[in-house]
Design an enzyme around this catalytic site. Sequence first.
Site, PDB file in Angstrom:
ATOM      1  N   GLY A  15       0.775  -1.230   0.000  1.00  0.00           N
ATOM      2  CA  GLY A  15       0.000   0.000   0.000  1.00  0.00           C
ATOM      3  C   GLY A  15       0.805   1.276   0.000  1.00  0.00           C
ATOM      4  O   GLY A  15       0.222   2.370   0.000  1.00  0.00           O
ATOM      5  N   SER A  21       1.802   8.367   2.407  1.00  0.00           N
ATOM      6  CA  SER A  21       0.963   7.198   2.645  1.00  0.00           C
ATOM      7  C   SER A  21       1.039   6.744   4.099  1.00  0.00           C
ATOM      8  O   SER A  21       2.120   6.761   4.718  1.00  0.00           O
ATOM      9  CB  SER A  21       1.412   6.025   1.762  1.00  0.00           C
ATOM     10  OG  SER A  21       1.381   6.340   0.398  1.00  0.00           O
ATOM     11  N   ILE A  22      -0.090   6.303   4.628  1.00  0.00           N
ATOM     12  CA  ILE A  22      -0.079   5.677   5.947  1.00  0.00           C
ATOM     13  C   ILE A  22       0.846   4.462   5.925  1.00  0.00           C
ATOM     14  O   ILE A  22       1.580   4.206   6.886  1.00  0.00           O
ATOM     15  CB  ILE A  22      -1.504   5.278   6.360  1.00  0.00           C
ATOM     16  CG1 ILE A  22      -2.332   6.539   6.672  1.00  0.00           C
ATOM     17  CG2 ILE A  22      -1.491   4.347   7.566  1.00  0.00           C
ATOM     18  CD1 ILE A  22      -3.788   6.264   6.972  1.00  0.00           C
ATOM     19  N   ASP A  63      -0.658  -6.488  -7.884  1.00  0.00           N
ATOM     20  CA  ASP A  63      -2.010  -5.985  -8.086  1.00  0.00           C
ATOM     21  C   ASP A  63      -2.927  -6.966  -7.361  1.00  0.00           C
ATOM     22  O   ASP A  63      -3.049  -8.127  -7.757  1.00  0.00           O
ATOM     23  CB  ASP A  63      -2.327  -5.937  -9.580  1.00  0.00           C
ATOM     24  CG  ASP A  63      -3.761  -5.506  -9.874  1.00  0.00           C
ATOM     25  OD1 ASP A  63      -4.587  -5.459  -8.945  1.00  0.00           O
ATOM     26  OD2 ASP A  63      -4.052  -5.240 -11.051  1.00  0.00           O
ATOM     27  N   ILE A 120      -4.487  -0.976   1.833  1.00  0.00           N
ATOM     28  CA  ILE A 120      -4.970  -0.852   0.459  1.00  0.00           C
ATOM     29  C   ILE A 120      -6.464  -0.551   0.467  1.00  0.00           C
ATOM     30  O   ILE A 120      -7.234  -1.246   1.148  1.00  0.00           O
ATOM     31  CB  ILE A 120      -4.719  -2.153  -0.324  1.00  0.00           C
ATOM     32  CG1 ILE A 120      -3.224  -2.441  -0.408  1.00  0.00           C
ATOM     33  CG2 ILE A 120      -5.335  -2.086  -1.716  1.00  0.00           C
ATOM     34  CD1 ILE A 120      -2.917  -3.818  -0.959  1.00  0.00           C
ATOM     35  N   TYR A 168     -18.153   9.578   2.071  1.00  0.00           N
ATOM     36  CA  TYR A 168     -17.344   8.361   2.191  1.00  0.00           C
ATOM     37  C   TYR A 168     -18.051   7.197   1.494  1.00  0.00           C
ATOM     38  O   TYR A 168     -17.425   6.286   0.976  1.00  0.00           O
ATOM     39  CB  TYR A 168     -17.069   8.052   3.666  1.00  0.00           C
ATOM     40  CG  TYR A 168     -15.833   7.216   3.894  1.00  0.00           C
ATOM     41  CD1 TYR A 168     -14.601   7.605   3.366  1.00  0.00           C
ATOM     42  CD2 TYR A 168     -15.890   6.048   4.641  1.00  0.00           C
ATOM     43  CE1 TYR A 168     -13.460   6.849   3.586  1.00  0.00           C
ATOM     44  CE2 TYR A 168     -14.754   5.292   4.865  1.00  0.00           C
ATOM     45  CZ  TYR A 168     -13.551   5.691   4.336  1.00  0.00           C
ATOM     46  OH  TYR A 168     -12.418   4.942   4.557  1.00  0.00           O
ATOM     47  N   LYS A 228     -15.143  -0.660   4.194  1.00  0.00           N
ATOM     48  CA  LYS A 228     -14.401  -0.750   5.454  1.00  0.00           C
ATOM     49  C   LYS A 228     -15.165  -1.561   6.500  1.00  0.00           C
ATOM     50  O   LYS A 228     -14.563  -2.255   7.328  1.00  0.00           O
ATOM     51  CB  LYS A 228     -14.106   0.659   5.987  1.00  0.00           C
ATOM     52  CG  LYS A 228     -13.096   1.443   5.171  1.00  0.00           C
ATOM     53  CD  LYS A 228     -11.719   0.804   5.183  1.00  0.00           C
ATOM     54  CE  LYS A 228     -10.685   1.705   4.528  1.00  0.00           C
ATOM     55  NZ  LYS A 228      -9.340   1.073   4.469  1.00  0.00           N
ATOM     56  N   THR A 274      -3.574  12.234   3.128  1.00  0.00           N
ATOM     57  CA  THR A 274      -2.942  11.349   2.161  1.00  0.00           C
ATOM     58  C   THR A 274      -3.519  11.615   0.771  1.00  0.00           C
ATOM     59  O   THR A 274      -4.552  12.255   0.612  1.00  0.00           O
ATOM     60  CB  THR A 274      -3.175   9.876   2.524  1.00  0.00           C
ATOM     61  OG1 THR A 274      -4.588   9.604   2.442  1.00  0.00           O
ATOM     62  CG2 THR A 274      -2.688   9.576   3.934  1.00  0.00           C
TER      63      THR A 274
END
Length: 258
Positions: free
Chosen positions: A16, A22-23, A67, A95, A158, A165, A196
């Site tokens: 990711g 990026s986190i 991927d 991801i 969202y 999630k 991000t």
Amino acid sequence: MSFSAPMAGRRGVVLGVANRHSIAWAITQRLHEAGAQLALTYESERVEERVRKLAESLGIERVLPCDVTDDAQIAQLFEELGRAFGTIDFLVHSIAYAPREALEGAYVDTSREAFRVALEVSAYSLVALARAARTLMPAGGSIVTMSYYGAEKVMPNYNVMGVAKAALEASVRYLANDLGPAGIRVNAISAGPMNTLAARGISGFTGALKMHAEKAPLRRNTEGREIGDAAVFLLSDMGKGITGEVLYVDAGYHIMGA
């Protein structure tokens, strides 16, 4: 285990990393500081050069394509990790993706294709990766994924990502049950909003960031290093009694009712 280097001798992979914001990169840096041996992946040639440059900055030699919508690439990734490390001790799944048009307007207007893509990339990929990783974790291990408060409460724009999630968090619990007898722990970190590249694709994100800092008990936003510290905790022996959990690293925002 050394508390100064709690990941010393541990080997694993972080999926990711896209850029230095990026986190996943914040987690990578903290794992490196904690003594871990790391491999990174890149999703496509579009981000390969950036990921390789970041890896070089920490002396990480293994940067591999993956991927997560392609089972052959997942299989190839773990073959390469097996050749490089023999076995692995941890996996970080950071991801998520949904088509941009699905992150604005009303959730009820989400297309079938946008729903499929969001759930496949953001939730099913954890299942596919965990299934492949267990073969390289004969002595047990730890898997950490990234979630967000939108999994349980409605957050403006969202939309389908919140549903993805929620599926991811449910998958954490089911995977923890399935893999627990093999000594493999599975947990999620629910991070506060961070600036991000992915977050900037959500309409109204700047306002959400400001509101979070105003309403969270600590009156600030979450820092990348804090998420990295939480990941080290969950991936190391410091978190060896924890599985199937969602750990909030959001300055306390999720406890507030208003």
